[in-house]
Each structure stands twice: as structure tokens, then as C-alpha cells.
Scaffold this motif. Structure first.
Motif, short mmCIF file in Angstrom:
data_model
loop_
_atom_site.label_atom_id
_atom_site.label_comp_id
_atom_site.label_asym_id
_atom_site.label_seq_id
_atom_site.Cartn_x
_atom_site.Cartn_y
_atom_site.Cartn_z
N ILE A 81 0.95 -1.06 0.03
CA ILE A 81 0.00 0.07 -0.09
C ILE A 81 0.87 1.24 -0.15
N ILE A 82 1.88 1.10 0.76
CA ILE A 82 2.72 2.29 0.88
C ILE A 82 3.20 2.60 -0.69
N ALA A 85 0.83 4.02 -2.87
CA ALA A 85 0.58 5.40 -2.49
C ALA A 85 1.51 6.33 -2.67
N THR A 86 2.86 5.90 -2.98
CA THR A 86 4.12 6.64 -3.32
C THR A 86 3.66 7.12 -4.85
N VAL A 88 1.04 6.92 -6.49
CA VAL A 88 0.15 7.65 -6.83
C VAL A 88 0.22 9.23 -6.71
N THR A 89 0.87 9.57 -5.57
CA THR A 89 1.18 10.82 -5.19
C THR A 89 1.82 11.52 -6.23
N GLN A 111 -6.24 10.42 -6.73
CA GLN A 111 -5.82 9.99 -5.37
C GLN A 111 -6.49 8.72 -4.92
N LEU A 112 -7.58 8.62 -5.28
CA LEU A 112 -8.40 7.21 -4.96
C LEU A 112 -7.90 5.94 -5.84
N VAL A 114 -5.19 4.77 -5.34
CA VAL A 114 -4.70 3.90 -3.88
C VAL A 114 -5.60 2.82 -3.70
N ALA A 115 -6.85 3.31 -3.65
CA ALA A 115 -7.75 2.15 -3.21
C ALA A 115 -8.22 1.31 -4.27
N CYS A 117 -8.70 -2.02 -6.30
CA CYS A 117 -8.29 -3.18 -5.86
C CYS A 117 -7.25 -3.98 -6.98
N LEU A 120 -3.62 -3.48 -5.99
CA LEU A 120 -3.08 -4.45 -4.92
C LEU A 120 -3.20 -6.00 -4.95
N LEU B 75 -1.60 11.63 1.56
CA LEU B 75 -2.02 10.39 0.87
C LEU B 75 -1.75 9.22 1.89
N ILE B 76 -0.32 9.13 1.91
CA ILE B 76 0.44 7.90 2.59
C ILE B 76 0.06 7.79 4.01
N ILE B 79 -3.69 6.39 4.28
CA ILE B 79 -3.98 4.90 4.03
C ILE B 79 -3.28 4.18 5.24
N THR B 112 -10.03 -1.88 3.81
CA THR B 112 -8.82 -0.82 3.77
C THR B 112 -8.95 -0.30 2.44
N THR B 113 -9.07 -1.38 1.44
CA THR B 113 -9.12 -0.91 0.05
C THR B 113 -10.50 -0.41 -0.61
N CYS B 115 -12.78 2.42 -1.26
CA CYS B 115 -12.50 3.77 -1.60
C CYS B 115 -13.44 4.63 -0.70
N LEU B 118 -11.30 6.11 1.89
CA LEU B 118 -10.24 7.18 1.73
C LEU B 118 -10.94 8.32 1.16
N LEU B 122 -10.42 12.43 2.11
CA LEU B 122 -9.83 13.09 1.31
C LEU B 122 -10.97 14.50 1.10
#
Lengths: 217, 196
Positions: A81-82, A85-86, A88-89, A111-112, A114-115, A117, A120, B75-76, B79, B112-113, B115, B118, B122
Motif C-alpha cells: 500500500i505504501i 501510495a507513493t 499515486v502521489t 488520489q483514490l 490507491v484504493a 483493488c 493491490l 495520502l500515505i 492510508i 482498507t481498499t 475507496c 479514503l 480526502l
């Protein structure tokens, strides 16, 4: 070299094509539906979202695959996830620098990513077990499949909802736009219709196969 | 209605801009766990709790990051906080109700995922809500999510008994239902204009 539980795969054309058709993340696996429905009210948004997701997918798959022997098993999800997220930023700031209009149109959905699926899922199911080359090719295929799915929805919705594709007028001025297609319900309806079509094709193929088998015996 | 009042923020998040049906957030659990009403209800409550915890933490973190001027880490941090909150809920549920733990299955860690959570963190940052407004926002979002999930589960339980064409079984039917629900929820737009 420690023995990995799964056999490492050779890179073939199938590694790439699987994501496009057989295991298409959207139409077959029904993953990452939120961005698929939310940003596909125009073709342009769909393309931008598809490319952004593909970049994050490929970059994070590469890194996860490179680090697959370093990451401890217990904290692997958090690590993935980290990593995601990096990237995505990075994408978030890049899009902001290139086009502010596009950034505002996509809103929080960049930004979403990240989520999402799909990303991941690839990290956990593929990149963490395979060599870098295979992971990149597989991620490219999945990204392409995701982008194609976004395009399928985006063009249909823009065409029916506004009578245009990429801003160009397609229908004559007499065309009454189906505004509902651009609004949220339209997203559900169009995706539902695509799934109906694919299910119909699948059942027809099975029936044909059954018929031909019957003829032989 | 004043767009900054707590009541409006709650109603806006729950009905007018329902997270699932208008903003398309949290579709995976919406399609995945909506087969039975009881599971849907528990999933709704679990999500609501995670939303509340994440919203409060996100508020604190955002304040801290702004003070230190390192907003690019937002963001990091978000999450990471959400993942910890989900872990907390997972342990609690496993301890107090193993049956529920089994029923929710893979969808519990997958919060967790989700959205929606999150997205909530946001959105409240973008709109610069203060502490109470954030609370109202997260409660409204959670209530809206639970409502959508319950409506969907009720419809799908009835559909089990209906004869539908074999082509439309499964995901396609669920999406069509969601479209109709979403169409119905558009009626709430009259409550206070779009404040997306």
C-alpha cells in the motif's frame, strides 16, 4: 536462491493478452469498479484515468517484484500500500502540472487510485511471486485491459449522453441527448449492458461447442 | 438550508450525494456483501465505525501535516491510518463474534481498499470541514452506505425467488438494480442542489 512456492512463469504473449481479455480486470473480475463508473462520463477522462492507473500499476508491480525477497511476509500488504501510495502521489502532482482542467475533472479520483483493488490484487497475486520482466508485461496487459474497459464505457456514455466523442459532434443537431447517461445511473446501466453482452456471447459459444460435440458422437 | 450547517452536511452525505449511488465509492462491498440483509447490516456498521475513526484521525493528521508543511505525505498517512483502523475492527470482530467474522470473510480486511473511506478523508480535507462538520460528514456517509447496502440486499433477496433470463444472472442484474436505485436517489437532489 530460495525456493518460491509458485513456479516462475516464462514471458509469453499470453502473459500480456490475459489481462486484455481472459482475465480483464473490469469485465471478468469486476475489480476497481469505482473509478470505472465515476470518471467515464467523457472519453477524455476515461483515457486519462486509464493511463494514470496503468502507470501506477506498472511502476508498483516492478518495485514489488524487485523487493519480493526483501519484504517480510507479515507486513507485505502494508508495504504494498505504501509503495502504491507513493506512485499515486507522483501521478497526482504530474497531472496537476500538465493540465489543471483535467485535474479538476477527475477530482479526488486520482488520489483514490490507491484504493483500486486491481493494483493491490496484481501486487499480491502476481508481482510478489514472479520475476521483474514477467511482472511488468503482466501489469502492462492488465493496465491495457483496464483502459480498454474505461474506453468502452466512456465512449458509449459520451455518445449517448452528449452526442459527441472526444468533443466532436457525431449525431446531427436534432439528436436529443440522453442526459441520464452522463449522470450516475447511466454508469451502472452501461456497465450492466456490457456485462449482459459478454454473458450472452459466452453462453452462445458454450451452446455451439455443445452442439458440435453432439454432432460428432 | 445553510450548506455549512451540520444537518445539511449529514443529509448531503447520506442522501443527496450518497457515497455509493451518486459518487460510486465503495462499490466492491456494495456488490460483494449485499446478498443477505443480515451480513449487509453488519458490514454497514463495521464500515461506519472505520469511517468515524478514520475521519477523526484524518482531521488530526491533516492539522499536523499542515503545521509541518509536508502536505505531500497526506495520502500515505491517511492510508496507513485507515489500515490500522481496519486491523482494530478486525480483531474486535474476531474476538466478540467469530460467526460474523466468517460471514464477512475477505471483505473485512478489504475495507482498507474501500475507496469510500479514503474518499471520505480526502473530501473532508478538500472542503476544509472543521472537527464537528467532519464528524457529521462521516456519520452521514456511513449511514448512507448502510442504507444503500440494505436496500440492495433487500432487493436481491426478493430476486432470488424470481425467474430471470439466465443471461442476466449475477453481476449484470446487480448493476441494473443499482442503476435503478441510483435513479431513485437522484430525486433527493431537490433537497438542496448539488454541493458535490
Amino acid at each position: 536462491m530460495s525456493a518460491l512456492p509458485n513456479r516462475e512463469e516464462k514471458i509469453t504473449l499470453d502473459t500480456f493478452l490475459r489481462g486484455l481479455w481472459e482475465e480483464n480486470p473490469v469485465f471478468v473480475m469486476l475489480l476497481g469498479l469505482c473509478p470505472v463508473l465515476a470518471v467515464t462520463n467523457s472519453t477524455m477522462n476515461a483515457i486519462a484515468m486509464g493511463l494514470a492507473t496503468t502507470f501506477v500499476l506498472v511502476a508498483s508491480s516492478t518495485l514489488v517484484s524487485l523487493l519480493r525477497r526483501v519484504i517480510p511476509k507479515q507486513v507485505r500488504i502494508a508495504t504494498y500500500i505504501i509503495i502504491i501510495a507513493t506512485f499515486v502521489t507522483i501521478v497526482d502532482y504530474v497531472i496537476q502540472a500538465i493540465s489543471l482542467d483535467l485535474y479538476n475533472a477527475l477530482g479526488a479520483f486520482i488520489q483514490l487510485i490507491v484504493a483500486n483493488c486491481v493494483i493491490l490484487g496484481r501486487a499480491e497475486a502476481y508481482a510478489s511471486k514472479q520475476r521483474v520482466g514477467a511482472s511488468v508485461v503482466n501489469a502492462l496487459g492488465m493496465g491495457a485491459g483496464f483502459t480498454v474497459a474505461l474506453l468502452c464505457l466512456g465512449t458509449v456514455r459520451e455518445l449517448l449522453g452528449a452526442g459527441t466523442i472526444l468533443g466532436f459532434q457525431i449525431f446531427s443537431a436534432n439528436f436529443e441527448p440522453w442526459v441520464v447517461m452522463i449522470l450516475p445511473p447511466g454508469g451502472f446501466f452501461v456497465l450492466g449492458a456490457w456485462l449482459l453482452l459478454f454473458e450472452y456471447l459466452k453462453q452462445r459459444k458454450e451452446r455451439k461447442l455443445l452442439d458440435s460435440e453432439g454432432a460428432i458422437s | 438550508m445553510d450548506p455549512n450547517s451540520l444537518t445539511f452536511i449529514f443529509l448531503n452525505a447520506a442522501l443527496i450525494n450518497n457515497f455509493v449511488l451518486a459518487l460510486f465509492l465503495g462499490l466492491c462491498p456494495f456488490l460483494g456483501v449485499s446478498a443477505k440483509r443480515e451480513t449487509a447490516w453488519n458490514m454497514g456498521l463495521a464500515t461506519m465505525f472505520v469511517m468515524l475513526v478514520s475521519s477523526v484521525s484524518a482531521y488530526a493528521i491533516n492539522w499536523m501535516l499542515t503545521e509541518l508543511e509536508i502536505e505531500f505525505l497526506r495520502l500515505i498517512c491517511y492510508i496507513a491510518v485507515i489500515a490500522s483502523a481496519v486491523q482494530l475492527v478486525e480483531m474486535t470482530v474476531k474476538k466478540f463474534s467469530p460467526a460474523l467474522f466468517r460471514a464477512l470473510g475477505i471483505f473485512l480486511p478489504l475495507i482498507t481498499t474501500n475507496c469510500a473511506i479514503l474518499g471520505l478523508a480526502l473530501f473532508q480535507t478538500f472542503r476544509e470541514y472543521d472537527f464537528l462538520q467532519s464528524l457529521a460528514f462521516s456519520l452521514g456517509a456511513g449511514a448512507g452506505f448502510t442504507l444503500a447496502l440494505m436496500l440492495m440486499a433487500g432487493l436481491r433477496e426478493k430476486l432470488e425467488l424470481a425467474r430471470v433470463p439466465s443471461v442476466s444472472r449475477g453481476a449484470a442484474m446487480s448493476l441494473m438494480l443499482a442503476g435503478l436505485l441510483s435513479l431513485a436517489f437522484m430525486g433527493f437532489a431537490g433537497l438542496g442542489g448539488s454541493h458535490a
